[in-house]
Structure formats: structure tokens, C-alpha cells
Design an enzyme around this catalytic site. Structure first.
Site, short mmCIF file in Angstrom:
data_model
loop_
_atom_site.label_atom_id
_atom_site.label_comp_id
_atom_site.label_asym_id
_atom_site.label_seq_id
_atom_site.Cartn_x
_atom_site.Cartn_y
_atom_site.Cartn_z
CB SER A 169 -27.88 -35.87 11.05
OG SER A 169 -27.31 -35.27 9.43
CG HIS A 374 -29.02 -38.66 7.09
ND1 HIS A 374 -28.26 -39.13 7.21
CD2 HIS A 374 -29.71 -37.84 7.39
CE1 HIS A 374 -27.95 -37.80 7.31
NE2 HIS A 374 -28.30 -37.31 7.90
#
Length: 382
Positions: A169, A374
Site C-alpha cells: 500500500s 487490499h
């Protein structure tokens, strides 16, 4: 008068010392946790050129390995995260342990201001005035200052010339910042980079609620700093470091006090924390600066990947342009693999493919499981 001054100075010293003790105990507990699971572990600290004391956690080899030179891999966490998240799933599934068992010398970084790097040579993050300066940083500062400081240290300590980089991320974001702004450094020090849901381009940002909130990012950032809210952290909820965090109400304390619950909701923390709240316990949320979230909000609003927006007049002075310059990914020539998934709420496939096309030595790899999210790169056993 002298006695009063002495008391003030002593109180300040004790306050800083107490905070350092907290940081030291957190780091030591994590090291002991790694050792208790059968791995060697070391704590290293490096001071950045602007005074932040960063902690690196090292696993020099696997359970069945032996001391000696081996390829170095540097692993970097995402927004509001920490090195400990790469250990969360334990020896069988956690990526840090898997890498160590696969023959790598594993170094896990921690950005300035998170729970393991919440120290500075002169600023006290708990002081009402000094915290405004301490937390005045964005992920650009992490990429341009923290990353090279930690990478240089790891390479110097191991005697290696290059290392492999893994970023999740925001850990991918800061790599893109460093590699685009200082490609010569990156080519010299980084052999390859694997970005797991590495956030950069945001023209097609997929999650509508956060996209809508981003329209008010700059306003909320100004409001927060005016209220003295510059750190996003969850430590205030814990009665003690050893307790399990209760999920209900976790985000209410993101600004250090339930009094600011509404502000936590306004800046989108419930959305950012949604996936992480399914965990049975979150004993080591990393924390971040409010400015980091505001910088992402600026980029989401503008559908861009560019530097901090000060406003037209200050931009003109700082950048010699009314708008902040974009990060030029064509300058990223490191061997990069961008791993992405279709169920990621903060990274769209179109943007990933566009970034891969912009970088000369980059390939995109789609995760085969369409429901992969994610956070699953860190928290999913599959």
C-alpha cells in the site's frame, strides 16, 4: 525563579524519557515475540537527517538457517501500519517469517511517528506545541528521507551493495516517490521491488465514500491542525499495552480522545479501518500523521499522483508552479512488479496498468483470486 526553571526542565526531561521508555519497551516486546516463535531477531535504530529516530526490526535468517551473508530484503508497511503487521499471521503464514525461511535477511522498516518510531532528537510528540512540528510530515517525507536512511543503514550493516524491496500500500507509494525523485539512488541500492497494492495513480480511485470525502480533505486538515489533531493513533483506547483491543469503538479514539469521535468519522477513519476491524485483536496499529491522510485525499480529489499542495501562492514559491508537480514514474527504472487485485477498494486495475506502462522495467501481476482485498496481502492466510 531558578527552582521553578529547574522543575520545568526536569519535567520536560522526564516526559521525553518516559516516552522513550514506552518506545523502547514496545520495540523490545516485538523482538521478544519474534524470538519466542523460534526466529533470531534484532532491533536497530537510525536517526534521519531531520532528527526522527526510526526503528528497524531484523530477522537475519530463518528457524533452520545459520548466521552468514544472504540476500537482503527490506519490507515496508502501509498507512497507519507498522512492521509488526508482517508478523501478525505467525510463522506459517506471515510474509516476514516466510522470507526468512526462504533464505533472506529480512529488515522491516517503520516510518516516522508510528508506534515503533515515535521519537525525535529534540521534539516531544506528546507536547501540545511540539507535536505540531513533529507530525508535520507526509508520505513524501517518508519516501525521500526515511526510506534512504533505513536502506543505507541496512546495506551498511550487512555489507551488501543492493537489496530487494517489498512495500504494501503506502509502502509502495513511498518507493515510487523515492525512485521517481532520485532514480540514481534507487538504481544503485535496489535490485528489485515488489509493490503489493502499491498506491500511486488515483485517476480511477474505486471507493466512492472516500472519493467523496476527499473533496473536503484540505478543509478537514486545516480544521484538524487548528484543533491540535495532527496524529492518528489508537493507543489511547488501551488501558495497558498487554490488553487486547476491543473492536467496538476503536475508531472513536483515532485522535486520542472520544471527544473527537466526529472528527475521526469526518476524515474517513472508519472506512480506512474497515478491513482491519475483522481481526480478533489489533495490538499494534502503527498510527500516522493527519497530513499523510490529507495528502492522499488531495491526490484522490485531483485524480493525480503529485506532491503536497500548499495552495497556489506557496506552491509558486516552493515549486515555481501554481500546482504541485506530479511524480514522474518514467524515471523509475528499477525492476518492479506491481501486484494487484480486482477487489481492492483503494487501487483500480486501470491505474495499476497505467503505472506499469509508465515505468520502463515494470510488470503488473493480477492476483488470481478476484475477491482478494487490499489488506489480504498482509492479513489473509491464502
Amino acid at each position: 525563579m531558578e527552582a521553578r526553571v529547574l522543575v520545568v526542565v526536569l519535567a520536560a526531561v522526564l516526559s521525553v524519557s518516559a516516552q522513550n521508555d514506552v518506545g523502547e519497551s514496545r520495540n523490545n516486546r516485538l523482538i521478544e515475540r519474534i524470538k519466542s516463535q523460534g526466529y533470531p531477531a534484532e532491533l536497530h535504530q537510525v536517526t534521519t537527517k531531520d532528527g526522527y529516530v526510526l526503528s528497524l526490526h531484523r530477522i537475519p535468517h530463518g528457524r533452520d538457517g545459520s548466521p552468514g551473508p544472504r540476500p537482503v530484503v527490506f519490507v515496508m508497511h502501509g498507512l497507519m501500519s507498522a512492521s509488526s503487521h508482517f508478523l501478525h499471521l505467525g510463522p506459517e503464514y506471515a510474509i516476514a517469517y516466510n522470507l526468512a525461511d526462504a533464505g533472506y535477511d529480512v529488515w522491516m522498516g517503520n516510518q516516522r511517528g508510528n508506534r515503533y518510531s515515535r521519537e525525535h532528537v529534540s521534539l516531544n510528540p506528546n507536547d501540545a506545541k511540539e507535536k505540531l512540528e513533529f507530525f508535520d510530515y507526509s508520505w513524501e517525507d517518508v519516501g525521500t528521507i526515511d526510506l534512504p536512511a533505513m536502506i543505507d543503514y541496512a546495506l551498511a550493516f550487512t555489507g551488501q551493495e543492493k537489496l530487494h524491496y517489498i512495500g504494501h500500500s503506502q509502502g509502495g507509494t513511498v518507493f515510487l516517490v523515492l525512485a521517481s525523485m532520485d532514480p540514481e539512488y534507487s538504481n544503485k541500492k535496489i535490485a528489485s521491488a515488489h509493490l503489493m497494492a502499491g498506491v500511486g495513480y488515483m485517476e480511477n480511485f474505486p471507493f466512492a465514500p472516500l472519493r467523496k470525502l476527499s473533496d473536503y480533505g484540505s478543509i478537514l486538515y486545516a480544521l484538524g491542525t487548528r484543533m491540535g489533531i495532527v496524529e492518528i493513533s489508537f493507543d489511547a483506547l488501551r488501558r495497558s499495552e498487554s490488553q487486547t483491543v476491543e473492536q467496538d469503538g476503536l475508531v472513536d479514539y483515532c485522535a486520542g480522545d472520544e471527544e473527537y469521535k466526529a472528527f475521526c468519522e469526518m476524515i474517513g477513519v472508519p472506512y480506512l479501518m474497515a478491513d482491519r476491524l475483522i481481526l480478533p485483536a489489533i495490538p499494534e496499529m502503527g498510527g500516522s500523521s493527519l497530513k499523510q491522510i490529507a495528502h492522499f485525499a488531495q491526490n484522490i480529489k485531483d485524480g493525480s499522483f503529485r506532491r503536497w499542495d500548499y495552495g497556489p501562492l506557496t506552491n509558486l514559491r516552493v515549486y515555481r508552479s501554481l500546482t504541485p508537480p506530479s511524480f514522474d514514474l518514467s524515471k523509475v527504472t528499477v525492476d518492479v512488479t506491481m501486484h494487484y487485485s480486482l477487489s481492492d477498494i483503494v487501487l483500480h486495475e486501470i491505474d495499476v496498468l497505467a503505472m506499469a506502462a509508465a515505468m520502463p522495467n515494470t510488470k503488473a501481476r493480477k492476483i488470481e483470486k478476484d475477491t482478494f482485498r487490499h489488506e489480504d496481502y498482509i492479513f489473509s492466510k491464502d
